[in-house]
Design a protein around this motif. Structure first.
Motif, PDB file in Angstrom:
ATOM      1  N   ALA A  12    -153.769  -1.348 -60.419  1.00  0.00           N
ATOM      2  CA  ALA A  12    -152.434  -0.826 -60.702  1.00  0.00           C
ATOM      3  C   ALA A  12    -152.502   0.582 -61.272  1.00  0.00           C
ATOM      4  O   ALA A  12    -153.399   0.895 -62.060  1.00  0.00           O
ATOM      5  N   ASP A  13    -151.534   1.398 -60.884  1.00  0.00           N
ATOM      6  CA  ASP A  13    -151.377   2.714 -61.507  1.00  0.00           C
ATOM      7  C   ASP A  13    -150.846   2.546 -62.924  1.00  0.00           C
ATOM      8  O   ASP A  13    -151.199   3.311 -63.812  1.00  0.00           O
ATOM      9  N   ASP A  14    -149.990   1.554 -63.123  1.00  0.00           N
ATOM     10  CA  ASP A  14    -149.407   1.260 -64.439  1.00  0.00           C
ATOM     11  C   ASP A  14    -149.629  -0.229 -64.706  1.00  0.00           C
ATOM     12  O   ASP A  14    -148.888  -1.086 -64.207  1.00  0.00           O
ATOM     13  N   ASN A  16    -149.244  -2.149 -67.339  1.00  0.00           N
ATOM     14  CA  ASN A  16    -148.154  -2.875 -68.010  1.00  0.00           C
ATOM     15  C   ASN A  16    -147.011  -3.186 -67.060  1.00  0.00           C
ATOM     16  O   ASN A  16    -146.431  -4.268 -67.101  1.00  0.00           O
ATOM     17  N   ARG A  17    -146.679  -2.239 -66.203  1.00  0.00           N
ATOM     18  CA  ARG A  17    -145.611  -2.470 -65.220  1.00  0.00           C
ATOM     19  C   ARG A  17    -146.011  -3.591 -64.262  1.00  0.00           C
ATOM     20  O   ARG A  17    -145.219  -4.486 -63.954  1.00  0.00           O
ATOM     21  N   ALA A  18    -147.267  -3.559 -63.788  1.00  0.00           N
ATOM     22  CA  ALA A  18    -147.747  -4.598 -62.868  1.00  0.00           C
ATOM     23  C   ALA A  18    -147.762  -5.963 -63.549  1.00  0.00           C
ATOM     24  O   ALA A  18    -147.371  -6.965 -62.949  1.00  0.00           O
ATOM     25  N   ARG A  19    -148.218  -5.989 -64.793  1.00  0.00           N
ATOM     26  CA  ARG A  19    -148.246  -7.253 -65.543  1.00  0.00           C
ATOM     27  C   ARG A  19    -146.847  -7.853 -65.633  1.00  0.00           C
ATOM     28  O   ARG A  19    -146.642  -9.036 -65.357  1.00  0.00           O
ATOM     29  N   LYS A  20    -145.881  -7.044 -65.996  1.00  0.00           N
ATOM     30  CA  LYS A  20    -144.493  -7.509 -66.124  1.00  0.00           C
ATOM     31  C   LYS A  20    -143.985  -8.045 -64.784  1.00  0.00           C
ATOM     32  O   LYS A  20    -143.336  -9.086 -64.723  1.00  0.00           O
ATOM     33  N   PHE A  21    -144.312  -7.337 -63.688  1.00  0.00           N
ATOM     34  CA  PHE A  21    -143.878  -7.768 -62.368  1.00  0.00           C
ATOM     35  C   PHE A  21    -144.410  -9.168 -62.045  1.00  0.00           C
ATOM     36  O   PHE A  21    -143.650 -10.060 -61.665  1.00  0.00           O
ATOM     37  N   GLN A  24    -142.925 -11.973 -64.255  1.00  0.00           N
ATOM     38  CA  GLN A  24    -141.536 -12.300 -63.913  1.00  0.00           C
ATOM     39  C   GLN A  24    -141.394 -12.907 -62.526  1.00  0.00           C
ATOM     40  O   GLN A  24    -140.666 -13.873 -62.335  1.00  0.00           O
TER      41      GLN A  24
END
Length: 127
Positions: A12-14, A16-21, A24
């Motif tokens: 992932a580039d981000d 935290n964003r990938a984790r959240k995705f 959810q």
């Protein structure tokens, strides 16, 4: 030992964003492990655990070729024999043997189609 798929990684580039995705969208659970920004992924339940995974920052195993998609790692009985088999079958070792304490010895190879795949000789008792 069969050469089963044992591990996958999401790059992932981000992180935290990938984790959240994935939390959810699919209910995956994440546990920090190892270096900062690296998480183990639990995709299933005790009854149906699925394949162990990891979430990490995007990297280039092959210089100039960022990893997109899921990185897969095969569990093998003998890493040295696997290296010989990959090369004899037209593949190329792109990351030499690397030992991960308490886990095993890992290589990455490129298959005849340009796909980069890991192969790990796991230490006894490693998950």
């Amino acid at each position: 030992m069969p050469n089963n798929l044992k591990h996958f990684a999401v790059h992932a580039d981000d992180v935290n964003r990938a984790r959240k995705f994935y939390e959810q969208a699919f209910g995956w659970q994440f546990t920090a492990w190892g270096p900062p920004g690296f998480f183990l992924i639990r995709t299933g339940t005790d009854a149906d655990p699925g394949v162990q995974g990891a979430l990490q920052g995007r990297r280039e195993v092959v210089a100039g070729k960022p990893t997109y998609g899921f990185e897969c790692t095969l569990g093998v009985a003998d890493i040295d024999e696997t290296i010989k088999a990959v090369e004899a079958s037209g593949g190329k070792i792109v990351m030499p043997k690397f030992h991960i304490p308490t886990v095993g010895t890992l290589i990455f190879f490129e298959d005849t189609e340009g796909n980069v795949v890991g192969a790990m000789q796991y230490e006894e008792g490693a998950r």
